[in-house]
Scaffold this motif. Sequence first.
Motif, PDB file in Angstrom:
ATOM      1  N   LYS A   1       0.840  -1.190   0.000  1.00 28.58           N
ATOM      2  CA  LYS A   1       0.000   0.000   0.000  1.00 28.58           C
ATOM      3  C   LYS A   1       0.880   1.246   0.000  1.00 28.58           C
ATOM      4  CE  LYS A   1      -4.010  -1.931   2.467  1.00 28.58           C
ATOM      5  NZ  LYS A   1      -4.900  -1.767   3.655  1.00 28.58           N
ATOM      6  N   ASN A   2       0.329   2.323  -0.534  1.00 27.54           N
ATOM      7  CA  ASN A   2       0.970   3.637  -0.488  1.00 27.54           C
ATOM      8  C   ASN A   2       0.133   4.532   0.409  1.00 27.54           C
ATOM      9  OD1 ASN A   2       2.145   6.125  -0.849  1.00 27.54           O
ATOM     10  ND2 ASN A   2       1.759   6.252  -3.050  1.00 27.54           N
ATOM     11  N   LEU A   3       0.679   4.867   1.586  1.00 25.79           N
ATOM     12  CA  LEU A   3      -0.005   5.726   2.532  1.00 25.79           C
ATOM     13  C   LEU A   3       0.885   6.921   2.844  1.00 25.79           C
ATOM     14  CD1 LEU A   3      -1.368   3.007   5.017  1.00 25.79           C
ATOM     15  CD2 LEU A   3      -2.585   4.098   3.126  1.00 25.79           C
ATOM     16  N   ASN A   4       0.473   8.102   2.382  1.00 23.01           N
ATOM     17  CA  ASN A   4       1.224   9.336   2.649  1.00 23.01           C
ATOM     18  C   ASN A   4       2.667   9.239   2.183  1.00 23.01           C
ATOM     19  OD1 ASN A   4      -1.065  10.484   3.929  1.00 23.01           O
ATOM     20  ND2 ASN A   4      -0.543   9.404   5.826  1.00 23.01           N
ATOM     21  N   GLN A   5       2.855   8.777   0.947  1.00 20.70           N
ATOM     22  CA  GLN A   5       4.183   8.639   0.348  1.00 20.70           C
ATOM     23  C   GLN A   5       5.088   7.702   1.147  1.00 20.70           C
ATOM     24  OE1 GLN A   5       5.363   9.739  -2.733  1.00 20.70           O
ATOM     25  NE2 GLN A   5       3.144   9.982  -2.903  1.00 20.70           N
ATOM     26  N   GLN A   6       4.475   6.748   1.809  1.00 26.74           N
ATOM     27  CA  GLN A   6       5.202   5.698   2.510  1.00 26.74           C
ATOM     28  C   GLN A   6       4.727   4.362   1.951  1.00 26.74           C
ATOM     29  OE1 GLN A   6       7.610   6.042   5.157  1.00 26.74           O
ATOM     30  NE2 GLN A   6       7.581   8.179   4.491  1.00 26.74           N
ATOM     31  N   LEU A   7       5.680   3.521   1.569  1.00 27.31           N
ATOM     32  CA  LEU A   7       5.347   2.193   1.064  1.00 27.31           C
ATOM     33  C   LEU A   7       5.201   1.240   2.235  1.00 27.31           C
ATOM     34  CD1 LEU A   7       4.997   0.202  -1.302  1.00 27.31           C
ATOM     35  CD2 LEU A   7       7.477  -0.145  -1.226  1.00 27.31           C
ATOM     36  N   HIS A   8       4.024   0.639   2.361  1.00 33.82           N
ATOM     37  CA  HIS A   8       3.747  -0.311   3.430  1.00 33.82           C
ATOM     38  C   HIS A   8       3.637  -1.709   2.823  1.00 33.82           C
ATOM     39  CE1 HIS A   8       2.779   2.650   6.683  1.00 33.82           C
ATOM     40  NE2 HIS A   8       2.615   3.420   5.619  1.00 33.82           N
TER      41      HIS A   8
END
Length: 312
Positions: free
Chosen positions: A238-245
């Motif tokens: 997932k991409n959450l707030n320009q963070q790859l999870h």
Amino acid sequence: MQVLIKLGRHGGCYFIRNYTKLELQQDFAWPGWPFMLAWIPIACIGGYLIGGNIALVLTGDTRKLQNNGYGLIIILSACLIAALVSTIYLYSRNYIASMEACNAAIQQKATESHLRLLQSQLEPHMLFNTLANLRVLIEVDARAAQEMLDHLNDFLRSSLNGSRTTNHSLEEEFQRIQDYLALMKIRMRERLKIEVELPPQLNRIPVPAMILQPLVENAIKHGLEPTEHGGTISIRAKNLNQQLHLYVQDDGCGTTPSLVQEHGSDGYGLQHVRERLLHMYGDKAIFDIVNPPSGGYIAHIQLPIDQASSLS
């Protein structure tokens, strides 16, 4: 004067580099102090004469430049001191910048070497586990063992290129994981259910090569295989707030004391994941493991997307 000093510096480097067998000692343009100590006084006298006459022409002054006496000595001495001080300052600044760049390059090479060492240790670990599974399967189902061996050949072939690089695209990482899960599916059959979720817009995001491999192995070996009915392993991005999870989740028995006793506080593969993330991202990466209330096991990696642009 500064223009003449710089022209002499770069001209001296060009001459040394192209017309002599001498080697420049610095990465930046520097022909050496002996040449510069001889050139700086010449540049001061030339700069004084050229600059002074230009100034007289521009101002319309009919006087002539002072070219003798104590006044000329004082002027040239002051200019020479200023030129030496500025040259030493600029040399020191360029030298420090050159050393910092050199140290950064050395640190980068050391980091890459360490990462390759970690990866070279991890790949045999995965291979030994797969071969152990294959040996067991040969005794109970020869045809399935042959099929598993074919998948293993395909997996190793696709992993060869990935083992030669520090990182690759998330799409390639997921493909390699699915190749590995195909091997496990042959052994566990209906006991293993697989769910993969990779949004297309995240395909080209670069990630450390084989970063998910030990997490998937751990989920199967310690979460699903010990249970009678197996379970589901889910791999999501997932991409959450320009963070790859990145998530590796199973609904098996979760983290057990046997894992701690057998592999240490964090497990062999999990320790490598932590070390690789630390070397590549520092404190900008997060890796944690939780046991959700519903049961099972979740390994979670968070990486900054803006630290590495999409691979072309």
